[in-house]
Write a protein that holds these residues in place. Structure first.
Motif, PDB file in Angstrom:
ATOM      1  N   ALA A 136       0.836  -1.201   0.000  1.00  0.00           N
ATOM      2  CA  ALA A 136       0.000   0.000   0.000  1.00  0.00           C
ATOM      3  C   ALA A 136       0.872   1.253   0.000  1.00  0.00           C
ATOM      4  CB  ALA A 136      -0.916  -0.004   1.217  1.00  0.00           C
ATOM      5  N   ASP A 137       1.966   1.203   0.739  1.00  0.00           N
ATOM      6  CA  ASP A 137       2.894   2.330   0.804  1.00  0.00           C
ATOM      7  C   ASP A 137       3.564   2.582  -0.548  1.00  0.00           C
ATOM      8  OD1 ASP A 137       4.408   4.371   2.004  1.00  0.00           O
ATOM      9  OD2 ASP A 137       6.065   2.997   2.399  1.00  0.00           O
ATOM     10  N   ASP A 144      -7.729  -4.700  -1.397  1.00  0.00           N
ATOM     11  CA  ASP A 144      -7.893  -4.718   0.054  1.00  0.00           C
ATOM     12  C   ASP A 144      -6.511  -4.908   0.682  1.00  0.00           C
ATOM     13  OD1 ASP A 144      -9.087  -4.693   2.474  1.00  0.00           O
ATOM     14  OD2 ASP A 144     -10.374  -6.424   2.132  1.00  0.00           O
ATOM     15  N   LEU A 145      -6.414  -4.675   1.969  1.00  0.00           N
ATOM     16  CA  LEU A 145      -5.201  -5.052   2.677  1.00  0.00           C
ATOM     17  C   LEU A 145      -5.288  -6.545   3.004  1.00  0.00           C
ATOM     18  CD1 LEU A 145      -4.561  -2.184   5.232  1.00  0.00           C
ATOM     19  CD2 LEU A 145      -3.278  -2.668   3.183  1.00  0.00           C
ATOM     20  N   TYR A 215      -5.758  -5.869  11.565  1.00  0.00           N
ATOM     21  CA  TYR A 215      -6.163  -4.879  10.563  1.00  0.00           C
ATOM     22  C   TYR A 215      -6.223  -3.478  11.171  1.00  0.00           C
ATOM     23  CZ  TYR A 215      -9.026  -2.682   6.926  1.00  0.00           C
ATOM     24  OH  TYR A 215      -9.509  -1.857   5.951  1.00  0.00           O
ATOM     25  N   LYS A 219      -4.192  -0.338   9.705  1.00  0.00           N
ATOM     26  CA  LYS A 219      -4.880   0.886   9.287  1.00  0.00           C
ATOM     27  C   LYS A 219      -4.270   2.095   9.970  1.00  0.00           C
ATOM     28  CE  LYS A 219      -9.345   0.243  10.102  1.00  0.00           C
ATOM     29  NZ  LYS A 219     -10.818   0.190  10.055  1.00  0.00           N
ATOM     30  N   LEU A 222      -0.832   3.046   8.601  1.00  0.00           N
ATOM     31  CA  LEU A 222      -0.869   3.698   7.291  1.00  0.00           C
ATOM     32  C   LEU A 222      -1.355   5.140   7.417  1.00  0.00           C
ATOM     33  CD1 LEU A 222      -2.240   0.949   4.909  1.00  0.00           C
ATOM     34  CD2 LEU A 222      -0.130   2.209   4.607  1.00  0.00           C
ATOM     35  N   ARG A 223      -2.381   5.328   8.235  1.00  0.00           N
ATOM     36  CA  ARG A 223      -2.916   6.683   8.422  1.00  0.00           C
ATOM     37  C   ARG A 223      -1.887   7.572   9.094  1.00  0.00           C
ATOM     38  NH1 ARG A 223      -8.434   4.811   9.176  1.00  0.00           N
ATOM     39  NH2 ARG A 223      -9.294   4.903   7.082  1.00  0.00           N
ATOM     40  N   LYS A 225       1.289   7.555   8.729  1.00  0.00           N
ATOM     41  CA  LYS A 225       2.280   8.092   7.797  1.00  0.00           C
ATOM     42  C   LYS A 225       1.672   9.154   6.881  1.00  0.00           C
ATOM     43  CE  LYS A 225       5.639   7.417   4.305  1.00  0.00           C
ATOM     44  NZ  LYS A 225       6.111   6.662   3.166  1.00  0.00           N
ATOM     45  N   TYR A 226       0.459   8.887   6.407  1.00  0.00           N
ATOM     46  CA  TYR A 226      -0.080   9.773   5.385  1.00  0.00           C
ATOM     47  C   TYR A 226      -1.045  10.827   5.909  1.00  0.00           C
ATOM     48  CZ  TYR A 226       2.239   6.881   2.051  1.00  0.00           C
ATOM     49  OH  TYR A 226       3.196   6.241   1.351  1.00  0.00           O
ATOM     50  N   GLY A 227      -1.596  10.576   7.108  1.00  0.00           N
ATOM     51  CA  GLY A 227      -2.544  11.540   7.653  1.00  0.00           C
ATOM     52  C   GLY A 227      -1.844  12.757   8.193  1.00  0.00           C
TER      53      GLY A 227
END
Lengths: 228, 254
Positions: A136-137, A144-145, A215, A219, A222-223, A225-227
């Motif tokens: 995803a990164d 889906d993951l 999961y 989640k 990931l958030r 890093k990008y949030g």
């Protein structure tokens, strides 16, 4: 109340930690830690792939699982290239493939390298969980993951996320599963030990619940890093 | 009954359900499964009427026609040059698109572009079979010399350029360097003063790492002012510089 060797409840997972973007050189990377087991996954590509394996219809996913030489005491599993690591590389690939969409990259390859820097049972599951975040990164299109964790049985009790003592015990059953959390589709299911037919249902139930907990951690990482 | 589950500019992850029902349409970065529209990448939600799109925050460069990119020559053949543009497939620069000159049969093509040369090229065509044709006809398209190439995440190119080029113009003017940005995330930098050039490289690095933070243009401006200001005072007071550098390193940590 009877508890497990390390004091956990039967359906309790070991302490989890995840971080995305740990390897700057890679297109995408992630670390997933569950208990003492630590997996690092790095994704490279899509990149040029001029080999007999290339597929003109869809991109190829190539996974490599490896336990680093100093990652364990080597009592049960000797780290390094072996029949076992080849097998786990293959099941990792099969577990991730339903989740990634490589139709935009025909003839190309996406490489996933999973390295275990410290191991204490549940390495393939930690590796798959880390690899899904790394994909995803890397910005690879995904349906889906994938979250993975082991279910099992130890001294008659159904348990989630086995540790090394439970996993290596003679009467223990190890039942690793990987799941795509949105649909609940199972992408990896292996078994090690002797079980009754009805046990499988119980493993699936406890495993699916545990995957959802994994999961949540994925989640959040990931958030993070990008949030904002 | 349709229902939107996300907000504009929300960060979403692959597999996340964005909307339920048939009233919304999946666009780039999303797909439909049964009634749901689902994200297929990490990115920001962009709503445009009924369309739901994801603006990717990461990922490889996807070549598009008429993009101007910076690439490196990796092979020469009788048909022209093969160029690596940071994409899974190599791009072809054919003789007819490379130059206006007449090239005679048997000419040594290395006298035009040799292996390892950096070129600024335009993508002329992207075919269905992923063959990419490049062209050198157009303003500013040429072989790049006297400078260096750095790489940033392709999805952050718009941030580096800024609104109507505000960010890149600021860096160019303050550091007195020439900067060319390819859509594929390759950036060419050439400056007369190596120290200023280094400042520009560092600033671009910061943009790559902190592209999501708000007020980035202001903080980059401050960074450039600080860095370039220090350089002027360097000979006079060395101690001051040390203090300032300490402060900056703390800022960076934050």
């Amino acid at each position: 109340m009877v508890k497990r060797i390390d004091g956990r409840k039967f359906d309790e997972l070991r302490k989890m930690e995840a971080k995305v973007g740990v390897i700057p050189n890679a297109a995408g990377s992630a670390m997933f830690k569950i208990g003492k087991t630590t997996a690092i996954a790095a994704v490279y590509g899509p990149r040029d792939f001029q080999a007999y394996l290339q597929n003109p219809e869809v991109g190829v996913l190539r996974c490599n699982y490896n336990m680093i030489s100093f990652s364990s005491g080597g009592e049960r599993v000797r780290p390094g290239p072996s029949r076992r690591s080849r097998e786990i590389s293959l099941v990792t690939e099969k577990a991730l493939l339903p989740a990634v969409d490589l139709s935009a990259f025909p003839n190309a390859v996406v490489d996933v390298y999973v390295e275990l820097i410290n191991t204490d049972a549940g390495t393939r599951c930690a590796g798959i969980s880390a690899a899904a975040m790394a994909l995803a990164d890397a910005g690879i299109p995904m349906r889906d993951l994938v979250s993975a964790v082991s279910a099992g049985k130890f001294k008659g009790d159904f348990i989630a996320d086995l540790n090394y003592e439970e996993d290596s015990a003679e009467e223990g059953v190890d039942f690793p599963i990987a799941m795509m959390p949105r649909t609940g589709a199972i992408t990896l299911m292996q078994m090690d030990g002797i079980v009754e037919k009805d046990d499988i249902k119980e493993f699936m139930k406890i495993g699916k619940k545990a995957c959802e907990k994994v999961y949540e951690v994925q989640k959040k990482a990931l958030r993070e890093k990008y949030g904002k | 009954m349709s229902e939107l589950l996300v907000q504009e500019k929300e960060v979403v992850i692959p597999g996340q359900i964005l909307a339920k029902g048939m009233d919304f349409l999946p666009a780039h970065g999303t797909f439909r499964e049964e009634d749901n529209i689902i994200s297929s990448m990490v990115g920001l939600v962009n709503l445009n009427g009924r369309l739901i799109k994801i603006i990717p925050l990461t990922g490889p460069y996807i070549p598009r026609r008429d993009d101007v990119v910076i690439g490196k020559v990796v092979d020469i053949g009788p048909w022209g040059w093969r160029v690596d543009i940071r994409w899974a497939y190599q791009a072809m620069l054919s003789l007819k698109d490379a130059t206006q000159e007449f090239i005679e049969r048997g000419t040594d093509l290395t006298q035009f572009y040799n292996i390892g040369d950096i070129l600024m090229v335009r993508i002329v065509n992207v075919s269905g079979s992923k063959v990419i044709d490049l062209g050198m006809k157009g303003p500013g398209l040429r072989k790049l010399t006297e400078g260096r190439m750095i790489q940033i995440t392709p999805s952050k190119v718009p941030r580096l350029i800024g609104k109507q080029g505000s960010m890149i113009t600021m860096i160019k003017e303050k550091t007195e360097t020439r900067i060319l940005v390819g859509q594929n995330g390759n950036v060419w930098i050439s400056g007369l003063d190596p120290i200023k050039e280094k400042v520009a490289v560092d600033a671009i690095d910061i943009i790559d790492k902190e592209s999501q933070s708000e007020g980035l243009t202001d903080s980059i401006e401050k960074y450039l002012n600080d860095k370039l200001g220090i350089k002027k005072e360097k000979k006079v007071e060395e101690k001051k510089e040390e203090v300032k550098e300490e402060k900056e390193s703390k800022k960076k940590e934050k």
